[in-house]
Scaffold this active site. Structure first.
Site, mmCIF file in Angstrom:
data_model
loop_
_atom_site.group_PDB
_atom_site.id
_atom_site.type_symbol
_atom_site.label_atom_id
_atom_site.label_comp_id
_atom_site.label_asym_id
_atom_site.label_seq_id
_atom_site.Cartn_x
_atom_site.Cartn_y
_atom_site.Cartn_z
ATOM 1 N N CYS A 274 0.853 -1.184 0.000
ATOM 2 C CA CYS A 274 0.000 0.000 0.000
ATOM 3 C C CYS A 274 0.891 1.237 0.000
ATOM 4 C CB CYS A 274 -0.893 0.006 1.249
ATOM 5 S SG CYS A 274 -2.014 1.413 1.329
ATOM 6 N N HIS B 131 -9.314 -3.196 -2.779
ATOM 7 C CA HIS B 131 -8.278 -2.524 -1.974
ATOM 8 C C HIS B 131 -8.592 -1.026 -1.869
ATOM 9 C CE1 HIS B 131 -3.898 -1.899 -0.708
ATOM 10 N NE2 HIS B 131 -4.329 -0.676 -0.965
ATOM 11 N N GLU B 132 -8.969 -0.420 -3.005
ATOM 12 C CA GLU B 132 -9.255 1.029 -3.009
ATOM 13 C C GLU B 132 -10.546 1.354 -2.262
ATOM 14 O OE1 GLU B 132 -5.754 1.169 -4.589
ATOM 15 O OE2 GLU B 132 -6.855 2.861 -3.734
ATOM 16 N N HIS C 224 -10.101 1.573 1.354
ATOM 17 C CA HIS C 224 -9.565 2.866 1.812
ATOM 18 C C HIS C 224 -10.688 3.859 2.116
ATOM 19 C CE1 HIS C 224 -5.220 2.613 1.660
ATOM 20 N NE2 HIS C 224 -5.209 2.188 0.416
HETATM 21 O O1 LIG Z 1 -2.006 1.938 -1.828
HETATM 22 C C1 LIG Z 1 -2.807 1.830 -2.755
HETATM 23 O O2 LIG Z 1 -4.012 1.911 -2.610
HETATM 24 C C2 LIG Z 1 -2.260 1.476 -4.088
HETATM 25 C C3 LIG Z 1 -1.828 0.058 -4.118
HETATM 26 C C4 LIG Z 1 -3.008 -0.737 -4.583
HETATM 27 C C5 LIG Z 1 -2.914 -2.211 -4.529
HETATM 28 C C6 LIG Z 1 -1.988 -2.874 -3.763
HETATM 29 C C7 LIG Z 1 -1.949 -4.265 -3.766
HETATM 30 C C8 LIG Z 1 -2.856 -4.989 -4.490
HETATM 31 C C9 LIG Z 1 -3.786 -4.320 -5.239
HETATM 32 C C10 LIG Z 1 -3.810 -2.946 -5.251
HETATM 33 C C11 LIG Z 1 -0.567 0.069 -4.962
HETATM 34 O O3 LIG Z 1 -0.896 -0.116 -6.277
HETATM 35 S S1 LIG Z 1 0.620 -0.997 -4.346
HETATM 36 C C12 LIG Z 1 1.835 -1.057 -5.484
HETATM 37 C C13 LIG Z 1 1.563 -1.929 -6.656
HETATM 38 C C14 LIG Z 1 2.020 -1.521 -7.844
HETATM 39 C C15 LIG Z 1 1.817 -2.305 -8.960
HETATM 40 C C16 LIG Z 1 1.155 -3.519 -8.843
HETATM 41 C C17 LIG Z 1 0.688 -3.926 -7.615
HETATM 42 C C18 LIG Z 1 0.897 -3.136 -6.502
HETATM 43 NI NI NI Z 2 -3.539 1.165 -0.372
#
Ligand SMILES: O=C(O)C[C@@H](Cc1ccccc1)[C@H](O)SCc1ccccc1
Ligand code: NI
Length: 187
Positions: free
Chosen positions: A114, A157-158, A161
């Site tokens: 994250c 995941h989003e 949040h």
């Molecule tokens: O922090 C966030 O919300 C963005 C995350 C979202 C995410 C994390 C893990 C699994 C699914 C979504 C970032 O994208 S984490 C970094 C990342 C970059 C490329 C591919 C996967 C995760």
């Molecule tokens: Ni996140």
């Protein structure tokens, strides 16, 4: 432009709040926020620009992660990381609601990270493998989409949040790598 210094980190209470519904038509601030969040994802997925601006690559970014407690998140799931082809999913999802979700679960084999959590937290994050998601886009147009596997995981995941949930809340503390027979795993 959003930089890593603008990303709120775990411990800030905004990441643990229930975000507020977004009103339409969008204010100028909300329009700019939507554009800036999507721009962050696009820049972060370009290896040269990602390095130039010292970003962490992301496929999703939610408004609370930049300190705005509103129900809005940018999602950009590329076709592949070579940037070929249309993205699998690209939109700013506003006031999202998961209308239905499969009992079958899906997790990323190497776990999740994250942008708001600097530490690695090992463990499987089991999420619904298939969801039906309703949301409004920046124009206020309502969409209902069925997503599966990786795009479904990113949107869950989003959306977490927006409800004050972080990925590691889902880790089974007793057995972080627990699984059941029909769980799906993706690389
Ligand atoms: O922090 C966030 O919300 C963005 C995350 C979202 C995410 C994390 C893990 C699994 C699914 C979504 C970032 O994208 S984490 C970094 C990342 C970059 C490329 C591919 C996967 C995760
Ligand atoms: Ni996140």
């Amino acid at each position: 432009m959003i930089l890593m210094k603008d990303i709120v980190r775990d411990g800030n209470k905004v990441l643990r709040q229930q975000a507020k519904q977004v009103k339409f038509p969008l204010s100028a601030e909300d329009k700019k926020l939507a554009e800036d969040m999507m721009e962050y994802l696009e820049v972060s997925q370009d290896p040269e620009l990602c390095a130039k601006y010292k970003l962490r690559a992301g496929v999703g970014l939610a408004a609370p992660q930049v300190g705005v407690s509103e129900m809005m998140a940018a999602v950009l799931v590329p076709n592949d990381f070579e940037g070929e082809g249309e993205p699998i999913f690209k939109d700013v999802i506003i006031n999202p609601v998961i209308l239905s979700s499969s009992v079958q679960r899906c997790a990323i084999t190497e776990g999740e990270g994250c942008l708001s959590v600097d530490e690695d937290v090992p463990g499987f994050i089991h999420r619904s493998a298939r969801i039906t998601l309703k949301y409004q886009d920046v124009e206020g147009t309502e969409h209902t989409v069925r997503l599966k596997n990786y795009p479904a995981i990113v949107c869950q995941h989003e959306i977490d949040h927006l409800h004050g949930t972080l990925f590691y809340d889902h880790v089974d503390k007793e057995n972080p790598f627990s699984k059941v027979d029909n769980d799906l795993f993706i690389e």
